[in-house]
Design an enzyme around this catalytic site. Structure first.
Site, PDB file in Angstrom:
ATOM      1  N   SER A  63       0.794  -1.229   0.000  1.00 25.66           N
ATOM      2  CA  SER A  63       0.000   0.000   0.000  1.00 25.66           C
ATOM      3  C   SER A  63       0.829   1.283   0.000  1.00 25.66           C
ATOM      4  O   SER A  63       0.284   2.361  -0.226  1.00 25.66           O
ATOM      5  CB  SER A  63      -0.963   0.021   1.187  1.00 25.66           C
ATOM      6  OG  SER A  63      -2.025  -0.868   0.980  1.00 25.66           O
ATOM      7  N   TYR A 240      -3.822   2.863   8.057  1.00 26.19           N
ATOM      8  CA  TYR A 240      -5.013   2.055   8.300  1.00 26.19           C
ATOM      9  C   TYR A 240      -5.768   2.592   9.520  1.00 26.19           C
ATOM     10  O   TYR A 240      -5.977   3.784   9.657  1.00 26.19           O
ATOM     11  CB  TYR A 240      -4.638   0.573   8.450  1.00 26.19           C
ATOM     12  CG  TYR A 240      -3.815   0.026   7.317  1.00 26.19           C
ATOM     13  CD1 TYR A 240      -4.263   0.135   5.994  1.00 26.19           C
ATOM     14  CD2 TYR A 240      -2.583  -0.588   7.538  1.00 26.19           C
ATOM     15  CE1 TYR A 240      -3.512  -0.366   4.938  1.00 26.19           C
ATOM     16  CE2 TYR A 240      -1.833  -1.098   6.484  1.00 26.19           C
ATOM     17  CZ  TYR A 240      -2.299  -0.980   5.190  1.00 26.19           C
ATOM     18  OH  TYR A 240      -1.552  -1.477   4.147  1.00 26.19           O
ATOM     19  N   VAL A 258       1.258  -3.756   3.957  1.00 23.81           N
ATOM     20  CA  VAL A 258       1.247  -5.043   4.654  1.00 23.81           C
ATOM     21  C   VAL A 258       2.485  -5.894   4.335  1.00 23.81           C
ATOM     22  O   VAL A 258       2.644  -6.982   4.885  1.00 23.81           O
ATOM     23  CB  VAL A 258      -0.040  -5.848   4.372  1.00 23.81           C
ATOM     24  CG1 VAL A 258      -1.246  -5.134   4.938  1.00 23.81           C
ATOM     25  CG2 VAL A 258      -0.206  -6.138   2.896  1.00 23.81           C
TER      26      VAL A 258
END
Length: 304
Positions: A63, A240, A258
Site C-alpha cells: 500500500s 489504516y 502489509v
C-alpha cells in the site's frame, strides 16, 4: 550522538520486539517472508542517506505504492482527482464495502483500497501500460533503474482479488469507474507488488520532504501545495486504523503497507523508511512502529 549512532541505538532497542506480530497471511506469497528482518533508512533533503540492518533488502511495498499512484494522478489531473475520491479518514477497515455503498461509490480517501482503485482507474485512463509507467516513475524517484515488479506476488494478489473486485464493481455501478475492472485490478496489484528496499523508499519519498522536488533528479514532481496535501492525507489516513494513534505517538505523516514497510516524512528535513515484515493487529509493522516511536522520542521532529 551522530545520526549513525542514533540509528544503531534505535535499531538495537526496536529489534528486541522481533518475534512479535505475524506476517500477512491473506496474500500467500507474503506469508512466506522471513519475519525476523528489520531495516531503517533515513534520507535528508541534501541527499545524505544513513541506514542500519536489512535496509538494502528489497520487499513488497504494497500500500505504500498508493502514494506514487496518487502523485501521478495529481500530475495528470490536478484537483480533478478530488471529484472522484475524498480526503477524509474512513474510520473503517481499509477494505470495507459498507461505507462505499452508503456513500454511493465515492471512497473516503485515496489510501483505503476503494480509493486506491479509483486512483488506479484514473491512471489506467492516462497510460497505455500503467504498471510500467509507475515502475519507471519510481525508478526515477529512487535513482535506481533496477527496481522490479514481483510477478509472483502480483499474481497471488490477483488470484485472491474477490473483495477488491467487489469494491471496483460497486463503484462502477455508481458511475465512478471508467475502465475494465479486471484490467485495473491487474495493474493495481502489479503496482502493489513493486519490490524496493528501505534505501529505495526513503530516497524515492524525498520529494515529499522537499516541497515537491526530488532530491536526486532535481525535478519538480509536484507543486509545493500538492506535496503538502499528500503529507496531510498521509497524516490522517496513511496507517489504516492506526493513523490517529500514530499521529499521537510518532507525529510524522506516514504510509504503511502489509509487506511490513512504513515510510514517514519530516517536512523540510528528511524521509524515513522502516521495514520489518511481522504486522500488528491493524496491519502495520510491529517493529517498524516501535522504531519510529523511538526515533520521534529521541529527536523532537514531530510536525505537531
Amino acid at each position: 550522538m551522530s545520526i549513525n549512532e542514533l540509528l544503531e541505538s534505535i535499531y538495537q532497542q526496536a529489534a528486541l520486539q522481533l518475534g512479535r506480530g505475524e506476517v500477512a497471511q491473506y496474500i500467500p506469497a507474503l506469508a512466506e517472508v522471513d519475519a525476523n528482518q528489520f531495516g531503517i533508512t533515513i534520507c535528508d533533503i541534501q541527499g545524505n542517506v544513513h541506514s542500519v540492518g536489512d535496509a538494502q533488502t528489497p520487499f513488497s511495498i504494497q500500500s505504500i505504492s498508493k502514494v506514487y499512484s496518487l502523485t501521478l494522478a495529481m500530475q495528470n489531473l490536478g484537483n480533478k482527482v478530488w471529484q472522484r475520491v475524498g480526503m477524509e479518514p474512513s474510520g473503517l477497515p481499509f477494505n470495507s464495502l459498507i461505507q462505499l455503498e452508503q456513500e454511493q461509490g465515492l471512497p473516503r480517501n485515496p489510501f483505503i483500497n476503494a480509493g486506491a482503485l479509483v486512483v488506479a482507474d484514473m491512471i489506467e485512463s492516462s497510460y497505455a501500460t500503467p504498471s510500467l509507467a509507475i515502475k519507471n516513475f519510481v525508478r526515477t524517484l529512487a535513482a535506481n533503474p533496477e527496481i522490479q515488479i514481483d510477478s509472483k506476488v502480483a499474481q497471488s494478489e490477483y488470484d485472491h482479488r474477490a473483495r477488491n473486485a467487489a469494491a471496483a464493481y460497486l463503484m462502477k455501478s455508481f458511475g465512478n469507474f471508467n475502465n475494465e475492472v479486471e484490467d485495473v485490478l491487474m495493474n493495481y496489484f502489479s503496482t502493489c507488488a513493486i519490490k524496493m528496499s528501505c534505501v529505495d523508499l526513503a530516497k524515492s519519498f524525498s520529494y515529499l520532504a522537499n516541497k515537491g522536488q526530488c532530491v536526486f533528479s532535481n525535478k519538480r514532481i509536484l507543486p509545493e501545495q500538492q506535496a503538502r496535501q499528500i503529507n496531510a492525507l498521509m497524516a490522517t489516513s496513511g496507517l489504516y486504523d492506526e493513523a490517529g494513534k500514530f499521529a499521537f505517538e510518532v507525529g510524522f505523516p506516514g504510509k504503511s503497507g502489509v509487506g511490513g514497510g512504513i515510510i514517514a516524512i519530516v517536512p523540510g528535513v528528511l524521509s524515513i523508511c522502516v521495514w520489518s515484515p511481522a504486522l500488528n493487529k491493524t496491519g502495520n509493522s510491529y517493529v517498524g512502529i516501535e522504531a519510529l516511536k523511538l526515533l520521534s522520542s529521541h529527536i523532537d521532529w514531530s510536525v505537531y
